[in-house]
Enzyme design. Sequence first.
Site, mmCIF file in Angstrom:
data_model
loop_
_atom_site.group_PDB
_atom_site.id
_atom_site.type_symbol
_atom_site.label_atom_id
_atom_site.label_comp_id
_atom_site.label_asym_id
_atom_site.label_seq_id
_atom_site.Cartn_x
_atom_site.Cartn_y
_atom_site.Cartn_z
ATOM 1 N N LEU A 96 -10.292 -7.315 -13.017
ATOM 2 C CA LEU A 96 -11.702 -6.959 -12.886
ATOM 3 C C LEU A 96 -12.429 -7.223 -14.201
ATOM 4 O O LEU A 96 -11.927 -6.914 -15.278
ATOM 5 C CB LEU A 96 -11.834 -5.495 -12.480
ATOM 6 C CG LEU A 96 -11.259 -5.164 -11.098
ATOM 7 C CD1 LEU A 96 -11.190 -3.664 -10.890
ATOM 8 C CD2 LEU A 96 -12.095 -5.814 -9.996
ATOM 9 N N ARG A 134 -6.083 -8.310 -8.669
ATOM 10 C CA ARG A 134 -7.147 -9.126 -9.256
ATOM 11 C C ARG A 134 -7.608 -8.459 -10.544
ATOM 12 O O ARG A 134 -7.755 -7.227 -10.601
ATOM 13 C CB ARG A 134 -8.347 -9.253 -8.308
ATOM 14 C CG ARG A 134 -8.048 -9.859 -6.964
ATOM 15 C CD ARG A 134 -7.607 -11.297 -7.033
ATOM 16 N NE ARG A 134 -8.619 -12.185 -7.595
ATOM 17 C CZ ARG A 134 -8.443 -13.481 -7.789
ATOM 18 N NH1 ARG A 134 -7.272 -14.038 -7.496
ATOM 19 N NH2 ARG A 134 -9.396 -14.228 -8.289
ATOM 20 N N GLU A 175 -11.805 -2.575 -20.495
ATOM 21 C CA GLU A 175 -11.968 -4.024 -20.402
ATOM 22 C C GLU A 175 -10.721 -4.797 -20.841
ATOM 23 O O GLU A 175 -10.708 -6.026 -20.774
ATOM 24 C CB GLU A 175 -13.190 -4.452 -21.216
ATOM 25 C CG GLU A 175 -14.486 -3.884 -20.633
ATOM 26 C CD GLU A 175 -15.716 -4.230 -21.453
ATOM 27 O OE1 GLU A 175 -15.630 -5.148 -22.292
ATOM 28 O OE2 GLU A 175 -16.756 -3.579 -21.254
ATOM 29 N N HIS A 201 0.380 2.146 -13.525
ATOM 30 C CA HIS A 201 1.202 1.074 -14.097
ATOM 31 C C HIS A 201 2.647 1.540 -14.159
ATOM 32 O O HIS A 201 2.926 2.644 -14.650
ATOM 33 C CB HIS A 201 0.703 0.710 -15.497
ATOM 34 C CG HIS A 201 1.410 -0.464 -16.079
ATOM 35 N ND1 HIS A 201 1.166 -1.755 -15.671
ATOM 36 C CD2 HIS A 201 2.373 -0.551 -17.044
ATOM 37 C CE1 HIS A 201 1.949 -2.586 -16.346
ATOM 38 N NE2 HIS A 201 2.692 -1.883 -17.176
ATOM 39 N N GLY A 209 0.781 -1.238 0.000
ATOM 40 C CA GLY A 209 0.000 0.000 0.000
ATOM 41 C C GLY A 209 0.808 1.280 0.000
ATOM 42 O O GLY A 209 0.352 2.290 0.535
#
Length: 211
Positions: free
Chosen positions: A104, A102, A153, A120, A23
């Site tokens: 999405l 994860r 996506e 990124h 974090g």
Amino acid sequence: MKDPAQTSQPSKARVAVLVSGNGSNLQAILDAATSPSYPAQVVLVLSNKKDAFALERARKAGVPAEVVEHGAFADRPSFENALIASIEKAGADLVVLAGFMRVLSPHFIKKFPNRILNIHPALLPSFPGTRAIEQAWNYGAKVTGVTVHFVDEGTDTGPIVLQEAVPIIPKETLESLEKKVHFVEHRLFPEAIRLFAEKKLAVAGRKVTVS
């Protein structure tokens, strides 16, 4: 006459941050939000891992922190619906992925169109996916960097909000390069959130303009 000191301040953008690990980017956002002039506030931190140190960072900052473990659900839709429910309950205007490990699905992404930011550690479209700093270092690239983008996506394919280059000097070690990239991340991510909160970002196709 109304006391000027009691004049209502503009409402701040409400941010939900999704995390999986240490974090450090979350901490950079929390630190930025301590400034009264910063136009966003973190209202929720969600982690898919109960031992993520990012949760402790959130609690120390007085921010609600929840664990939604993906392994506790029968399938990805159920897991994502639990995330969505928590985010919507918190009234978040923006979802930020700060080391959330994860993928999405379109179902989740369509719930928050142009309202999910990811960071990124490379200059996209170069070196997408995982271990991007190591990819650039192994490739022998002369320059890498940091990209903040809206999530679509695809994998690291969303419209780019901000980018900053990081030179890879001769005899650079992977560890020194990682430190340089993370230093830029911790500055760029809060800035992108600020631009969103101030409604200075406009998305048209793949292009993001900053007003």
